[in-house]
Scaffold this active site. Structure first.
Site, PDB file in Angstrom:
ATOM      1  N   HIS A 101       0.762  -1.248   0.000  1.00  0.00           N
ATOM      2  CA  HIS A 101       0.000   0.000   0.000  1.00  0.00           C
ATOM      3  C   HIS A 101       0.794   1.300   0.000  1.00  0.00           C
ATOM      4  O   HIS A 101       0.205   2.348  -0.245  1.00  0.00           O
ATOM      5  CB  HIS A 101      -0.955   0.011   1.195  1.00  0.00           C
TER       6      HIS A 101
ATOM      7  N   HIS B  11      -2.762  -3.220   8.131  1.00  0.00           N
ATOM      8  CA  HIS B  11      -3.918  -3.425   7.252  1.00  0.00           C
ATOM      9  C   HIS B  11      -4.479  -2.071   6.841  1.00  0.00           C
ATOM     10  O   HIS B  11      -4.675  -1.203   7.689  1.00  0.00           O
ATOM     11  CB  HIS B  11      -4.984  -4.235   7.999  1.00  0.00           C
TER      12      HIS B  11
ATOM     13  N   LYS C  97      -5.789  -9.017  -8.666  1.00  0.00           N
ATOM     14  CA  LYS C  97      -6.454  -8.418  -7.510  1.00  0.00           C
ATOM     15  C   LYS C  97      -7.439  -7.378  -8.032  1.00  0.00           C
ATOM     16  O   LYS C  97      -7.108  -6.580  -8.903  1.00  0.00           O
ATOM     17  CB  LYS C  97      -5.428  -7.785  -6.569  1.00  0.00           C
ATOM     18  N   SER C  98      -8.660  -7.380  -7.509  1.00  0.00           N
ATOM     19  CA  SER C  98      -9.706  -6.526  -8.068  1.00  0.00           C
ATOM     20  C   SER C  98      -9.560  -5.054  -7.697  1.00  0.00           C
ATOM     21  O   SER C  98     -10.011  -4.185  -8.446  1.00  0.00           O
ATOM     22  CB  SER C  98     -11.086  -7.038  -7.653  1.00  0.00           C
ATOM     23  N   PHE C  99      -8.936  -4.760  -6.557  1.00  0.00           N
ATOM     24  CA  PHE C  99      -8.844  -3.370  -6.110  1.00  0.00           C
ATOM     25  C   PHE C  99      -7.672  -3.224  -5.154  1.00  0.00           C
ATOM     26  O   PHE C  99      -7.434  -4.102  -4.329  1.00  0.00           O
ATOM     27  CB  PHE C  99     -10.143  -2.969  -5.396  1.00  0.00           C
ATOM     28  N   ASN C 100      -6.967  -2.110  -5.257  1.00  0.00           N
ATOM     29  CA  ASN C 100      -5.906  -1.809  -4.297  1.00  0.00           C
ATOM     30  C   ASN C 100      -5.715  -0.303  -4.216  1.00  0.00           C
ATOM     31  O   ASN C 100      -5.894   0.410  -5.197  1.00  0.00           O
ATOM     32  CB  ASN C 100      -4.580  -2.459  -4.699  1.00  0.00           C
ATOM     33  N   THR C 101      -5.342   0.147  -3.031  1.00  0.00           N
ATOM     34  CA  THR C 101      -5.053   1.561  -2.804  1.00  0.00           C
ATOM     35  C   THR C 101      -3.586   1.727  -2.448  1.00  0.00           C
ATOM     36  O   THR C 101      -3.070   1.006  -1.591  1.00  0.00           O
ATOM     37  CB  THR C 101      -5.927   2.118  -1.666  1.00  0.00           C
TER      38      THR C 101
END
Length: 139
Positions: A34, A133, A65-69
């Protein structure tokens, strides 16, 4: 007596090894997944996401992976949230930070992402006094 202590030490080491290998989030995982500071430069947000998702291992083994920030601030700005906090505490920054959200738009034949930049508050989960997390962002 010594054999019993050795046995329990071996069991403890095995348990720690298993927990580290199977999903117990760590600070290093959090940084890798992240944090990107200073922000890596690309000509567009989509190009940024397409490259960074590959670089950070989020498109490995035929899975996307469908989404990450990605958060673009010095990690110390998030570390301070978790000082003296119990494990699994969720903490949100007061300040806004620049982030890039990467969203999967196509998975075949290769993973392709769109990217959007925002200034958002960041919510993290803590363990051992450090963020482990990314729980989300908010306006």
């Amino acid at each position: 007596m010594a054999m019993s202590s050795l046995w329990w030490t071996a069991i403890l080491l095995l348990a720690l090894t298993v927990s580290m290998c199977y999903g117990v989030p760590t600070y290093q995982d959090f940084l890798y997944k992240h944090m990107d500071f200073p922000k890596t430069s690309f000509p567009s947000n989509a190009a940024y996401c397409n490259v960074m998702m590959v670089r950070r291992g989020m498109t490995a083994h035929g899975r996307c992976k469908s989404f990450n920030t990605f958060v673009h601030t010095d990690p110390r700005n998030l570390n301070t949230l978790c000082i003296n906090q119990p494990d699994q505490a969720l903490r949100t920054t007061r300040r806004h930070f620049r982030i890039t959200d990467c969203k999967l738009i196509r998975s075949h034949p290769t993973c392709r992402y769109s990217g959007n930049q925002f200034n958002r508050r960041v919510r993290v989960g803590c363990r051992g006094g450090l963020p482990v997390h990314l729980d989300g962002t908010s306006p």
